[in-house]
Enzyme design. Structure first.
Site, short mmCIF file in Angstrom:
data_model
loop_
_atom_site.label_atom_id
_atom_site.label_comp_id
_atom_site.label_asym_id
_atom_site.label_seq_id
_atom_site.Cartn_x
_atom_site.Cartn_y
_atom_site.Cartn_z
N ARG A 157 -85.30 38.44 -39.19
CA ARG A 157 -85.43 38.83 -38.18
C ARG A 157 -84.64 38.12 -37.31
O ARG A 157 -84.96 39.44 -36.12
CB ARG A 157 -86.32 37.50 -37.86
CG ARG A 157 -87.46 36.91 -39.28
CD ARG A 157 -87.82 35.35 -38.78
NE ARG A 157 -87.04 34.66 -39.15
CZ ARG A 157 -87.06 33.06 -38.28
NH1 ARG A 157 -88.10 33.22 -37.95
NH2 ARG A 157 -86.11 32.80 -39.40
N GLU A 210 -77.78 29.09 -29.82
CA GLU A 210 -78.48 28.00 -28.21
C GLU A 210 -76.60 28.46 -27.48
O GLU A 210 -75.65 27.66 -27.27
CB GLU A 210 -77.74 26.71 -28.98
CG GLU A 210 -79.00 26.09 -29.38
CD GLU A 210 -79.61 24.97 -29.96
OE1 GLU A 210 -77.71 24.05 -29.88
OE2 GLU A 210 -79.80 24.19 -30.51
N GLN A 226 -78.46 29.66 -9.14
CA GLN A 226 -78.68 30.80 -8.67
C GLN A 226 -78.61 31.31 -10.59
O GLN A 226 -77.29 30.81 -10.95
CB GLN A 226 -77.71 31.88 -7.91
CG GLN A 226 -78.37 33.08 -8.16
CD GLN A 226 -77.64 33.66 -6.62
OE1 GLN A 226 -77.38 33.58 -5.13
NE2 GLN A 226 -77.43 34.75 -6.64
N ASN A 245 -77.13 35.17 -12.10
CA ASN A 245 -77.07 36.84 -12.03
C ASN A 245 -76.67 37.30 -13.18
O ASN A 245 -76.19 36.93 -13.41
CB ASN A 245 -75.90 36.80 -11.31
CG ASN A 245 -75.74 36.06 -9.74
OD1 ASN A 245 -76.57 36.42 -9.09
ND2 ASN A 245 -73.80 35.31 -8.93
N ARG A 285 -65.29 45.03 -12.23
CA ARG A 285 -65.74 43.70 -11.20
C ARG A 285 -64.39 42.58 -10.85
O ARG A 285 -65.07 41.85 -12.09
CB ARG A 285 -66.50 43.51 -11.24
CG ARG A 285 -68.24 44.44 -12.00
CD ARG A 285 -69.28 44.22 -12.47
NE ARG A 285 -70.60 45.12 -12.29
CZ ARG A 285 -71.02 45.65 -11.64
NH1 ARG A 285 -70.84 45.36 -10.66
NH2 ARG A 285 -71.84 46.13 -11.97
N HIS A 305 -62.64 37.95 -7.94
CA HIS A 305 -63.72 37.54 -6.94
C HIS A 305 -64.01 36.21 -6.97
O HIS A 305 -64.18 35.50 -8.65
CB HIS A 305 -65.27 37.82 -7.20
CG HIS A 305 -65.69 39.54 -7.04
ND1 HIS A 305 -66.91 40.32 -7.89
CD2 HIS A 305 -64.98 40.59 -6.50
CE1 HIS A 305 -66.44 41.34 -7.68
NE2 HIS A 305 -65.86 41.79 -7.18
N LYS A 313 -69.21 29.18 -12.47
CA LYS A 313 -70.01 30.03 -13.58
C LYS A 313 -69.99 29.88 -14.41
O LYS A 313 -69.30 29.38 -15.62
CB LYS A 313 -69.05 31.13 -12.73
CG LYS A 313 -69.29 31.58 -11.73
CD LYS A 313 -69.15 33.35 -11.06
CE LYS A 313 -68.49 33.80 -10.01
NZ LYS A 313 -68.10 34.64 -9.76
N HIS A 319 -61.93 35.18 -11.15
CA HIS A 319 -62.97 36.16 -11.65
C HIS A 319 -62.96 37.47 -12.32
O HIS A 319 -63.10 37.81 -10.72
CB HIS A 319 -64.76 35.39 -11.71
CG HIS A 319 -65.02 35.80 -13.22
ND1 HIS A 319 -66.60 36.33 -13.36
CD2 HIS A 319 -64.71 35.62 -14.82
CE1 HIS A 319 -66.95 36.63 -14.66
NE2 HIS A 319 -66.14 36.26 -15.33
N TYR A 328 -74.71 35.37 -15.12
CA TYR A 328 -73.58 34.64 -14.85
C TYR A 328 -74.57 32.99 -14.05
O TYR A 328 -75.96 33.54 -13.62
CB TYR A 328 -73.37 35.04 -13.25
CG TYR A 328 -72.50 35.89 -13.14
CD1 TYR A 328 -71.00 36.01 -12.95
CD2 TYR A 328 -72.76 36.96 -13.57
CE1 TYR A 328 -70.18 36.84 -12.86
CE2 TYR A 328 -72.05 38.48 -13.45
CZ TYR A 328 -70.87 38.58 -13.18
OH TYR A 328 -70.13 39.40 -13.15
#
Length: 187
Positions: free
Chosen positions: A23, A28, A47, A49, A59, A62, A72, A119, A132
Site C-alpha cells: 500500500r 511517525e 506555526q 510552514n 534558502r 536564516h 524548528k 538554518h 517546518y
C-alpha cells in the site's frame, strides 16, 4: 526512531522507522515523548510552514534574534534537501560551527534546531518540498540572515543535485545581500 545529536549542540537528526507494504509507507515523523526524551524539553508548536523549491534553490542562512529565538523541526516530504545548521550563539564554544543532514523522501529524516541556531536549505531536486514546525510565529522584526557563502563558515555546498546534474544556485536578493558571520561579533 533513531536520534542523533549533530556536531552543533542543540541540533538533532531524527530518523524514523519506515513501515512499508504493497500500500505504501507509514512513519511517525514526530513523536513528543521521543523528542522530549532526546532534547530534554517539549516542543511548543506555534506555526507550520511549507515551501517547495526547484533544484539549486538555496534558502538561508536564516535565524531569529535570540531572545526570543525560534526552534524548528524540519522534514522533507518530497524530493531532497541538504539541511545545514549553524551555531550563531555568540557565547557558545562552537560558535560558527555547522553540520548538515540529507533530508529526503526516502529515509524521511527530520532535523530539530534550537533557538539561536541558523538554518539553510539547499534543494537537490525539482519540486522538493519541506515542512517546518516552528516554536514562534513569524515575526519580521526578529528575522535575520547570514551569507551562506561566507568563507569564514566554509560550508561545503554540493555541486550536483540528486539526479547527478550540476546545480546552479538560486537565492533571494535578501539572501545574496546578507552579511557575514563577523557582523554577529560586533557589539
Amino acid at each position: 526512531m533513531r536520534i542523533r545529536e549533530l556536531a552543533v549542540p542543540g541540533a538533532w537528526e531524527f530518523t524514523p522507522r519506515l513501515h512499508g507494504d504493497e500500500r505504501g509507507v507509514f512513519t511517525e515523523s514526530f513523536k513528543a515523548s521521543e523528542f522530549e526524551k532526546a532534547v530534554g524539553r517539549p516542543f511548543e508548536l506555534l506555526q507550520v510552514n511549507m515551501s517547495t523549491s526547484a533544484a539549486g534553490v538555496l534558502r538561508g542562512i536564516h535565524y531569529t534574534e535570540d531572545p526570543p529565538g525560534q526552534a524548528k523541526y524540519v522534514t522533507c516530504v518530497r524530493g531532497a534537501f541538504l539541511d545545514v545548521v549553524v551555531d550563531l550563539r555568540r557565547d557558545s564554544p562552537t560558535f560558527g560551527a555547522w553540520d548538515s543532514v540529507l533530508l529526503d523522501d526516502v529515509d524521511r529524516r527530520s532535523v530539530f534546531l534550537a533557538e539561536g541556531l541558523g538554518h539553510a536549505l539547499l534543494s537537490l531536486a525539482d519540486e522538493s518540498t519541506v515542512t517546518y514546525l516552528c516554536s514562534l510565529e513569524y515575526t519580521p522584526e526578529f528575522d535575520r540572515d547570514l551569507d551562506a557563502f561566507d568563507p569564514e563558515l566554509g560550508i561545503d555546498w554540493p555541486a550536483v543535485g540528486r539526479d547527478g546534474q550540476p546545480l546552479t544556485f538560486v537565492r533571494s536578493a535578501k539572501d545574496i545581500a546578507a552579511p557575514g558571520l563577523r557582523t554577529l561579533l560586533r557589539p
